[in-house]
Design a protein around this motif. Structure first.
Motif, PDB file in Angstrom:
ATOM      1  N   ASP A  73      46.470  42.762  36.274  1.00 28.74           N
ATOM      2  CA  ASP A  73      46.146  44.191  36.246  1.00 28.74           C
ATOM      3  C   ASP A  73      44.628  44.371  36.351  1.00 28.74           C
ATOM      4  N   PRO A  74      44.166  45.617  36.456  1.00 29.97           N
ATOM      5  CA  PRO A  74      42.731  45.823  36.705  1.00 29.97           C
ATOM      6  C   PRO A  74      41.806  45.451  35.535  1.00 29.97           C
ATOM      7  N   CYS A  76      41.347  42.512  34.557  1.00 28.00           N
ATOM      8  CA  CYS A  76      40.698  41.300  35.065  1.00 28.00           C
ATOM      9  C   CYS A  76      40.483  41.405  36.569  1.00 28.00           C
ATOM     10  N   TYR A  78      39.416  39.436  40.098  1.00 22.23           N
ATOM     11  CA  TYR A  78      39.796  38.076  40.516  1.00 22.23           C
ATOM     12  C   TYR A  78      39.126  37.725  41.846  1.00 22.23           C
ATOM     13  N   PHE A  86      41.514  41.104  52.503  1.00 23.80           N
ATOM     14  CA  PHE A  86      42.649  41.501  53.325  1.00 23.80           C
ATOM     15  C   PHE A  86      42.197  41.467  54.790  1.00 23.80           C
ATOM     16  N   PHE A  97      39.325  49.428  48.710  1.00 24.57           N
ATOM     17  CA  PHE A  97      40.776  49.323  48.466  1.00 24.57           C
ATOM     18  C   PHE A  97      41.114  49.590  46.991  1.00 24.57           C
ATOM     19  N   GLY A  98      40.334  48.977  46.093  1.00 24.51           N
ATOM     20  CA  GLY A  98      40.610  49.100  44.655  1.00 24.51           C
ATOM     21  C   GLY A  98      40.611  50.550  44.182  1.00 24.51           C
ATOM     22  N   VAL A 101      43.610  52.570  45.779  1.00 23.94           N
ATOM     23  CA  VAL A 101      44.976  52.369  45.258  1.00 23.94           C
ATOM     24  C   VAL A 101      45.071  52.742  43.781  1.00 23.94           C
ATOM     25  N   SER A 102      43.945  52.648  43.077  1.00 25.21           N
ATOM     26  CA  SER A 102      43.995  53.011  41.654  1.00 25.21           C
ATOM     27  C   SER A 102      44.224  54.509  41.497  1.00 25.21           C
ATOM     28  N   ASN A 162      35.627  48.059  40.894  1.00 29.02           N
ATOM     29  CA  ASN A 162      36.620  48.578  39.933  1.00 29.02           C
ATOM     30  C   ASN A 162      36.143  48.463  38.486  1.00 29.02           C
TER      31      ASN A 162
ATOM     32  N   VAL B 185      48.034  38.884  44.164  1.00 31.59           N
ATOM     33  CA  VAL B 185      47.416  38.927  42.836  1.00 31.59           C
ATOM     34  C   VAL B 185      46.154  39.775  42.879  1.00 31.59           C
ATOM     35  N   LYS B 186      45.363  39.554  43.920  1.00 32.15           N
ATOM     36  CA  LYS B 186      44.113  40.319  44.049  1.00 32.15           C
ATOM     37  C   LYS B 186      44.412  41.823  44.097  1.00 32.15           C
ATOM     38  N   ALA B 187      45.425  42.187  44.874  1.00 34.48           N
ATOM     39  CA  ALA B 187      45.763  43.609  44.993  1.00 34.48           C
ATOM     40  C   ALA B 187      46.158  44.186  43.638  1.00 34.48           C
ATOM     41  N   PHE B 188      46.925  43.411  42.867  1.00 30.85           N
ATOM     42  CA  PHE B 188      47.311  43.901  41.534  1.00 30.85           C
ATOM     43  C   PHE B 188      46.078  44.078  40.643  1.00 30.85           C
ATOM     44  N   THR B 189      45.139  43.136  40.746  1.00 28.99           N
ATOM     45  CA  THR B 189      43.941  43.248  39.896  1.00 28.99           C
ATOM     46  C   THR B 189      43.074  44.430  40.341  1.00 28.99           C
ATOM     47  N   LEU B 190      43.294  44.887  41.560  1.00 27.53           N
ATOM     48  CA  LEU B 190      42.516  46.040  42.037  1.00 27.53           C
ATOM     49  C   LEU B 190      43.224  47.356  41.733  1.00 27.53           C
ATOM     50  N   GLY B 191      44.361  47.264  41.064  1.00 26.50           N
ATOM     51  CA  GLY B 191      45.027  48.495  40.625  1.00 26.50           C
ATOM     52  C   GLY B 191      46.234  48.881  41.458  1.00 26.50           C
ATOM     53  N   ALA B 192      46.621  48.032  42.410  1.00 22.03           N
ATOM     54  CA  ALA B 192      47.770  48.373  43.254  1.00 22.03           C
ATOM     55  C   ALA B 192      49.074  48.228  42.465  1.00 22.03           C
ATOM     56  N   ARG B 193      50.041  49.099  42.778  1.00 21.34           N
ATOM     57  CA  ARG B 193      51.376  48.981  42.191  1.00 21.34           C
ATOM     58  C   ARG B 193      52.253  48.193  43.179  1.00 21.34           C
ATOM     59  N   ASP B 194      53.485  47.901  42.749  1.00 23.41           N
ATOM     60  CA  ASP B 194      54.340  47.049  43.590  1.00 23.41           C
ATOM     61  C   ASP B 194      54.492  47.578  45.016  1.00 23.41           C
ATOM     62  N   PHE B 195      54.753  48.884  45.131  1.00 22.86           N
ATOM     63  CA  PHE B 195      54.987  49.418  46.482  1.00 22.86           C
ATOM     64  C   PHE B 195      53.686  49.532  47.285  1.00 22.86           C
ATOM     65  N   ASP B 196      52.548  49.670  46.565  1.00 18.80           N
ATOM     66  CA  ASP B 196      51.260  49.612  47.271  1.00 18.80           C
ATOM     67  C   ASP B 196      51.083  48.228  47.888  1.00 18.80           C
TER      68      ASP B 196
END
Lengths: 270, 285
Positions: A73-74, A76, A78, A86, A97-98, A101-102, A162, B185-196
């Protein structure tokens, strides 16, 4: 309470279970720069992934701010060694991107507010790029048009925008040439000082660990078929004097069989 | 020509490459017309290998005249009206409509593959079934489809979907699984949800390869479409070819076959150009 707590954590893979980490206990305070040092395959990255939340331990618990880690989750940020960016997004789009999407999900990103916010995100991203030594003209480039060092700068910017509490870096500079690597180390140190972020940095290079860390945690397997434990940990005063680096390097090299890069070294003699 | 011209390190020039690429076409055309000439010399009424003039006449009539079973047009009808009422246009339109519907129905196949690759429960639920379904010879299902859906459009479109969808699903599944875990993993750490992560990270990255996969399956789509049209249809390019075969009308069949190849080539080229335009970052291996 420590920001990150690793309590009696063990990890094993495969069937029959092959131990990777054995009964690890580690407390990391806010603002520390921790380097996890050890040979390839000793479980450094596994420990990082446990903190990240992308892996769960077989036993024990990992908490961040008192909450057990369940998924990335945000909290941490990475930065892995590769595949950080990407490939289908430009540098600017990778960095923004961060925040995008947040704040906006798949549906709300079509709202007019998204576009006005995106302008703000882009402005912030450009400032961050400048701070990290990237040119504005790089903003429209795709990752495969950048050098390895520039890609990692973008990856760091992507994580930093972020404002995470913790930054986890998995051999983030290992694939870079020595000159670029040193430059990135200086940059990382500066960012850490300026922001006070907590960094957990995985490396197998003793000099890199000593140049960056406020504490070095050395992981090693007592025997090839056993899980790794913490072999030793010691604080490093930053900035670390050349003489001290030399002394600590010699100490570490004596443990690992006389190589600066533990990838080339023998099984620890300790 | 130098002794090493055919070795692996040879670098043919632009002119040589162009010339070499046309040799087989020229040879094929030459051989055909040589054979046609010889056969017509022996038998002026030969219908197996029509001459160029016969083929031009045949396709021109197909392009400006309605089919035999359609209403004839007035002699003074304008050219546009003639073209739009022609046998060739009517058949092309019917086949193209089925083709487009089939491609549209493959979109859910792509989405299913994506979800199977990213969501373990979806993967566990569908994978074994799709793998099994992929092994069923689609044409063997044709009688069942005709019984279940009748001999209308639906059965033909279902044949294409059943024939091609498992390949597309499995291709998309593999492509989704191929996206490095670090990126997720990176996307999740940036705040993305599963569908994102599914749609804004993975889907965007695999889309050019999915389009390539669709391109490679165009021929399979056409194959199933032709099978359906030849067996049960009242219009369409394959229906016409099948019908003309009974009259040995090779002067129309051959241009029709070339027309189908040309259409497929144009669709393939358009998809390739679209892919390049939409995904400038993507470099084909």
């Amino acid at each position: 309470m420590a920001l990150i707590q690793v309590q009696s954590v063990s990890v094993a893979y495969g069937s029959p279970a092959k131990p990777v980490l054995n009964n690890i206990g580690l407390d990391i305070e806010a603002g520390e720069f921790i380097c996890l040092l050890g040979r390839t395959g000793c479980g450094k990255s596994t420990l990082l992934r446990l903190i990240l939340g992308s892996e769960t331990p077989a036993s024990g618990v990992v908490t961040v701010k008192g909450s057990p880690r369940q998924r990335p989750d945000p909290v941490c940020g990475y930065v892995p060694q590769k595949y950080s960016l990407f490939p289908d997004r430009t540098v600017l789009d990778n960095i923004t991107f961060g925040p995008e999407v947040s704040e906006f999900n798949l549906l709300t990103r079509w709202s007019p507010r998204f576009y006005s916010r995106r302008r703000e995100f882009r402005k912030e991203a450009l400032q961050l790029m400048q701070r990290l030594g990237l040119r504005e003209s790089d903003a429209g480039k795709y990752p495969d048009q950048l050098s390895g060092g520039m890609q990692q700068r973008v990856a760091i910017a992507q994580a930093f925008i972020n404002k995470p509490r913790i930054l986890l870096m998995d051999e983030a500079f290992s694939a870079l040439d020595p000159g670029t690597r040193q430059g990135m180390q200086r940059l990382m140190k500066q960012l850490w000082r300026d922001t006070g972020i907590t960094v957990v940095f995985v490396t197998h290079n003793t000099k890199e660990a000593l140049a960056l860390a406020t504490r070095v945690v050395v992981l090693a397997k007592p025997a090839p078929d056993q899980g790794a434990g913490i072999l030793m940990q010691f604080p490093v005063a930053q900035p670390c004097a050349e003489a001290e680096i030399g002394e600590l390097t010699t100490r570490l090299e004596s443990v690992f069989g006389g190589s600066e890069d533990l990838e080339d070294s023998l099984v620890p003699t300790a | 020509m130098a002794a090493g011209s055919f070795l692996m390190h040879a670098k043919p020039g632009r002119f040589s490459s162009t010339m070499l690429s046309w040799i087989l076409f020229a040879t094929g055309i030459g051989l055909y017309f040589y054979t046609a000439q010889a056969r017509h010399h022996e038998n002026p009424d030969d219908r197996v290998t029509p001459t160029l003039a016969q083929m031009v006449k045949g396709i021109t009539e197909a392009a400006v005249k309605p089919a035999e079973d359609d209403e004839p047009l007035a002699d003074n009808a304008p050219l546009t009206q003639r073209l739009l009422a022609s046998m060739l246009w009517k058949d092309t339109k019917a086949t193209a409509r089925r083709f487009v519907y089939s491609l549209a129905l493959l979109v859910p196949a792509v989405l299913l593959g994506l979800h199977m690759g990213l969501f373990p429960y979806a993967g566990a639920f569908f994978l074994r079934f799709v793998l099994f379904f992929d092994k069923i010879v689609a044409l063997s299902l044709l009688p069942i489809l005709f019984i279940a859906f009748g001999i209308d459009e639906l059965s033909k479109i279902m044949l294409i979907v059943i024939g091609v969808a498992p390949t597309i699903i499995l291709d998309t599944f593999n492509l989704s699984r191929g996206v490095p875990g670090e990126q997720l993993v990176k996307a999740f750490t940036l705040g993305a949800r599963d569908f994102d992560v599914a749609y804004r990270v993975v889907m965007k990255q695999i889309l050019p390869r999915v389009l390539n996969s669709l391109r490679l399956n165009l021929k399979a789509v056409m194959l199933f479409l032709f099978a359906g049209e030849m067996i049960a249809s009242t219009e369409g390019l394959a229906y016409r070819i099948s019908l003309l075969r009974r009259h040995m009308a090779m002067d129309v069949i051959i241009p029709y076959v070339l027309w189908v190849a040309l259409l497929l080539f144009v669709v393939d080229l358009s998809m390739r150009l679209l892919n390049r335009k939409l995904h400038p970052w993507f470099h084909e291996a």
